[in-house]
Design a protein around this motif. Structure first.
Motif, PDB file in Angstrom:
ATOM      1  N   ASP A   1       0.531  -0.927   0.314  1.00  8.17           N
ATOM      2  CA  ASP A   1       0.018   0.176   0.233  1.00  8.17           C
ATOM      3  C   ASP A   1       0.281   1.138   0.679  1.00  8.17           C
ATOM      4  N   ALA A   2       2.116   1.293   0.542  1.00 14.63           N
ATOM      5  CA  ALA A   2       2.408   2.534   0.361  1.00 14.63           C
ATOM      6  C   ALA A   2       3.321   2.796  -0.496  1.00 14.63           C
ATOM      7  N   GLN A   3       3.803   1.475  -1.169  1.00 14.55           N
ATOM      8  CA  GLN A   3       3.855   2.090  -2.965  1.00 14.55           C
ATOM      9  C   GLN A   3       2.850   2.295  -3.898  1.00 14.55           C
ATOM     10  N   PHE A   4       2.127   1.613  -3.338  1.00 16.50           N
ATOM     11  CA  PHE A   4       1.010   2.210  -4.493  1.00 16.50           C
ATOM     12  C   PHE A   4       0.199   3.269  -4.489  1.00 16.50           C
ATOM     13  N   GLN A   5       0.622   4.106  -3.240  1.00 14.77           N
ATOM     14  CA  GLN A   5       0.381   5.784  -2.501  1.00 14.77           C
ATOM     15  C   GLN A   5       1.040   6.604  -3.320  1.00 14.77           C
ATOM     16  N   ARG A   6       2.373   6.653  -3.497  1.00 14.74           N
ATOM     17  CA  ARG A   6       3.388   6.725  -4.083  1.00 14.74           C
ATOM     18  C   ARG A   6       3.384   6.426  -4.874  1.00 14.74           C
ATOM     19  N   LEU A   7       3.753   5.635  -5.523  1.00 13.22           N
ATOM     20  CA  LEU A   7       3.829   5.924  -7.599  1.00 13.22           C
ATOM     21  C   LEU A   7       2.007   6.255  -7.816  1.00 13.22           C
ATOM     22  N   ALA A   8       0.716   6.297  -7.518  1.00 13.33           N
ATOM     23  CA  ALA A   8      -0.454   7.249  -7.267  1.00 13.33           C
ATOM     24  C   ALA A   8      -0.130   8.493  -8.168  1.00 13.33           C
ATOM     25  N   ALA A   9       1.204   9.171  -7.542  1.00 13.55           N
ATOM     26  CA  ALA A   9       1.589  10.878  -7.353  1.00 13.55           C
ATOM     27  C   ALA A   9       2.201  10.449  -7.838  1.00 13.55           C
ATOM     28  N   GLU A  10       3.401   9.770  -8.142  1.00 17.99           N
ATOM     29  CA  GLU A  10       4.528   9.888  -8.917  1.00 17.99           C
ATOM     30  C   GLU A  10       3.918   9.965 -10.340  1.00 17.99           C
ATOM     31  N   LEU A  11       3.136   9.254 -10.614  1.00 13.73           N
ATOM     32  CA  LEU A  11       2.852   9.035 -11.923  1.00 13.73           C
ATOM     33  C   LEU A  11       1.847   9.922 -12.556  1.00 13.73           C
ATOM     34  N   ASP A  12       0.634  10.329 -11.674  1.00 13.46           N
ATOM     35  CA  ASP A  12       0.183  11.941 -12.010  1.00 13.46           C
ATOM     36  C   ASP A  12       0.755  12.853 -12.531  1.00 13.46           C
ATOM     37  N   ARG A  13       1.787  13.326 -11.608  1.00 11.31           N
ATOM     38  CA  ARG A  13       2.881  14.152 -12.110  1.00 11.31           C
ATOM     39  C   ARG A  13       3.283  14.008 -13.191  1.00 11.31           C
ATOM     40  N   ALA A  14       3.819  13.215 -13.116  1.00 10.14           N
ATOM     41  CA  ALA A  14       4.690  12.477 -15.061  1.00 10.14           C
ATOM     42  C   ALA A  14       3.849  12.432 -16.020  1.00 10.14           C
ATOM     43  N   THR A  15       2.684  12.041 -15.922  1.00  7.25           N
ATOM     44  CA  THR A  15       1.302  11.996 -16.601  1.00  7.25           C
ATOM     45  C   THR A  15       0.472  13.344 -16.961  1.00  7.25           C
ATOM     46  N   ALA A  16       1.015  14.305 -16.088  1.00 10.01           N
ATOM     47  CA  ALA A  16      -0.172  15.476 -16.380  1.00 10.01           C
ATOM     48  C   ALA A  16       0.323  15.926 -17.577  1.00 10.01           C
ATOM     49  N   GLY A  17      -0.910  16.757 -18.474  1.00  8.01           N
ATOM     50  CA  GLY A  17      -1.132  17.138 -19.175  1.00  8.01           C
ATOM     51  C   GLY A  17      -1.149  16.320 -20.796  1.00  8.01           C
ATOM     52  N   LEU A  18      -1.099  15.113 -20.400  1.00 13.49           N
ATOM     53  CA  LEU A  18      -1.206  13.918 -21.868  1.00 13.49           C
ATOM     54  C   LEU A  18      -2.165  13.381 -22.079  1.00 13.49           C
ATOM     55  N   PRO A  19      -2.626  13.007 -22.821  1.00 13.56           N
ATOM     56  CA  PRO A  19      -4.009  12.997 -23.230  1.00 13.56           C
ATOM     57  C   PRO A  19      -4.506  11.838 -22.998  1.00 13.56           C
ATOM     58  N   GLY A  20      -5.500  11.462 -22.942  1.00 16.79           N
ATOM     59  CA  GLY A  20      -5.937  10.255 -22.201  1.00 16.79           C
ATOM     60  C   GLY A  20      -7.521   9.974 -21.547  1.00 16.79           C
ATOM     61  N   PRO A  21      -8.199   8.726 -22.555  1.00 18.91           N
ATOM     62  CA  PRO A  21      -9.559   8.919 -21.830  1.00 18.91           C
ATOM     63  C   PRO A  21      -9.420   8.556 -20.280  1.00 18.91           C
TER      64      PRO A  21
END
Length: 579
Positions: free
Chosen positions: A117-137
């Motif tokens: 769960d700890a990695q789940f929460q870390r990755l959720a935040a990091e992946l959100d930052r890394a993909t911000a602004g990219l298009p997708g459904p």
């Protein structure tokens, strides 16, 4: 889309190249990357086996942005390693975004399996930052990390053991720690796991309500957010998650990556409406058009047909966040196939009695004539796109495939109602590369066949020799005509409209004349030795009808094989069939 090795795209090379620079950051200093055709899987070398179930992160992407999203995700996972899988190429991602794959996978380009769960929460935040602004459904089966995020999450099985089902096929069956069968919360919409811990420190109803509010803000109408005070609070937080705040959604008809169809009411007057939603980025077809463009096109068609008594009235088109909503009048009644199925009686012969079928046959012809008078070709005419209203009048729904006569148009249509020049796998000749009214005439013949026999005009493969389709349909109609008055009346018309060559199909004027005949079956096209002629494209003659008692071969008392079963839909009063 094949799932074998030949389906591999170019993106596994992209992932390998990005992961090769991870050095010692991966467990064991490397990664294992395997390709299974449609999917590519990457795991840190020496990583322990995945648990059977847990929280997953899933990242969406528009096909054109797939490589950019993959690169951004791989950079994050190289620094904080865990296993993940992704669609192997742009064509694979297009299949996912189109919504034609299994519902739980719709739009899910990359699935990440955190170790805890700890990695789940870390990755959720990091992946959100890394993909911000990219298009997708938006992924309808998942919950977004935040409004507008490409990152989504769900709880389910990672890789449960496969067990044989009733049909002999092996499918994953999740197990709880004690060995008993467990539930895998997958489906067409997000489902919160029963008593499992919820992510991001939320608890119980608070997490469910907050998640409902987020989904309402991103997915538009139709999202359940609980009931009572919790639902009211969720509605306040999402600022009226209904299109323009003017419509109350009452039911969800369908949802997918491209959007959805919902029933609703006007908040002011209470009039019933149908709301269609198209989200950004998922392709509406192989040409790659945005689903929002397709819905705008349908809105323009409804405006063009306004006042013709042909289609629902378009109320308004709303642009909201990353979605387009088409609000239209709700048509009460049944789709034609359900209407037919409800009137089939074994004692009265095949098909619908002419007293009821006759007005519908004339109404179908009227609809096609009015659409063609507007220089439009429907291209998707089928029983599911025709609503029979309580007063017996007809309306067309789901007009998204219609285009102007003569405009470029690829193959389209429903099996059994799709013209042969638009058949799957066929190299279309030059004439079928533009919208041709002849394809609607062929489909009209199929609808009349449904009235006459109670069956869709679908034929099984003809072996050892393939007889002409009109000949086979003619024998079927002749058999139905022995006891069915509607089949006797409509057989010449059906065969005239179902000619395989577009230029030989009857035009609407000839169809109307045949429907008015006091003695159906005695037109020039059906008299022995008659000359049907091909005077003009709009009134060209089709093949002659088969006499009521053809010689079928073998003993006359031998019963003929039963035709394929009709698609018998349950009664539908939503007015959104074919939407």
């Amino acid at each position: 889309m094949g799932r074998g090795a030949g389906a591999e795209g170019s993106w596994p090379k992209t992932a390998r190249a990005a992961l090769s620079g991870a050095g010692g950051r991966g467990d064991g200093g490397g990664w294992d990357v395997t390709v299974g055709g449609f999917w590519c899987t990457a795991r840190p070398s020496g990583a322990p086996p995945l648990p059977e179930r847990g929280w997953q992160l899933r990242v969406s992407a528009a096909p054109a942005a797939g490589e950019a999203v993959l690169s951004a995700v791989v950079r994050v996972l190289a620094a904080d390693p865990c296993g993940f899988r992704f669609a192997a190429g742009q064509e694979c991602l297009s299949v996912l975004d189109s919504g034609t794959d299994e519902p739980g996978s719709t739009g899910a380009f990359i699935t990440v399996h955190p170790a805890d769960d700890a990695q789940f929460q870390r990755l959720a935040a990091e992946l959100d930052r890394a993909t911000a602004g990219l298009p997708g459904p938006v992924l309808p089966a998942d919950r977004p990390y935040r409004a507008g995020s490409r990152v989504h999450y769900r709880y389910g099985a990672f890789a449960p053991p496969a067990e044989p089902g009733d049909d002999g096929e092996h499918r994953p069956v999740p197990r709880r720690p004690g060995g008993e069968r467990g539930e895998d919360a997958r489906g067409r919409s997000y489902r919160t796991p029963g008593r499992g811990r919820l992510p991001f420190g939320a608890s119980g109803a608070e997490a469910v309500t907050a998640a409902g509010a987020t989904a309402g803000a991103t997915a538009g109408p139709g999202t359940a957010a609980g009931s009572g005070a919790a639902a009211a609070a969720a509605r306040r937080r999402r600022g009226g998650a209904l299109p323009a705040g003017r419509y109350a959604v009452t039911a969800v008809v369908r949802q997918c990556a491209q959007g959805g169809v919902f029933l609703g009411r006007e908040a002011s007057g209470g009039a019933e409406v149908v709301v269609k939603q198209a989200r950004a980025h998922p392709a509406a077809g192989r040409a790659g058009a945005d689903a929002r463009d397709a819905l705008r096109h349908e809105a323009a068609l409804l405006a063009r047909l306004a006042g013709q008594g042909v289609a629902p009235r378009a109320v308004e088109l709303i642009e909201q966040e990353d979605s387009v909503f088409l609000v239209q009048e709700r048509i009460a009644g049944q789709p034609l196939d359900g209407w037919v199925a409800a009137r089939l009686r074994r004692d009265d012969g095949p098909g619908v009695d002419w007293a009821e079928a006759g007005p519908v046959a004339h109404g179908l012809l009227d609809l096609v004539e009015r659409v063609h008078a507007q220089r439009l070709v429907l291209r998707g005419l089928s029983p599911g796109n025709v609503m029979v209203r309580p007063d017996g009048t007809l309306r067309l729904v789901g007009l998204g495939l219609a285009v102007e006569t003569g405009r470029p148009a690829g193959p389209a249509g429903t099996p059994g109602y799709r013209a042969p020049e638009h058949g799957p796998g066929r190299l279309a000749p030059a004439r079928s590369r533009v919208a041709d009214p002849a394809v609607d005439l062929y489909a009209l013949g199929g609808l009349l066949f449904l009235l006459a026999t109670g069956h869709d005009p679908l034929l099984p493969e003809d072996l050892p020799r393939a007889r002409p389709v009109p000949e086979r349909l003619g024998r079927w109609l002749a058999l139905a005509a022995r006891t069915g008055g509607t089949a006797r009346r409509l057989a010449p018309v059906v065969l005239g409209l179902r000619a395989e060559q577009p230029r030989q199909r009857w035009g609407t004027a000839r169809v109307r004349a045949a429907l008015r005949e006091d003695s159906p079956g005695r037109t020039d096209a059906t008299r022995p030795g008659g000359n049907p002629g091909t005077a003009s494209r709009s009134d060209a003659a089709g093949p002659s009808a088969v006499p009521p008692r053809p010689r079928l071969g073998g003993p006359r008392r031998r019963p003929a094989p039963a035709p394929p079963a009709v698609r018998r839909s349950p009664s539908d009063t939503t007015g959104v069939s074919g939407a």
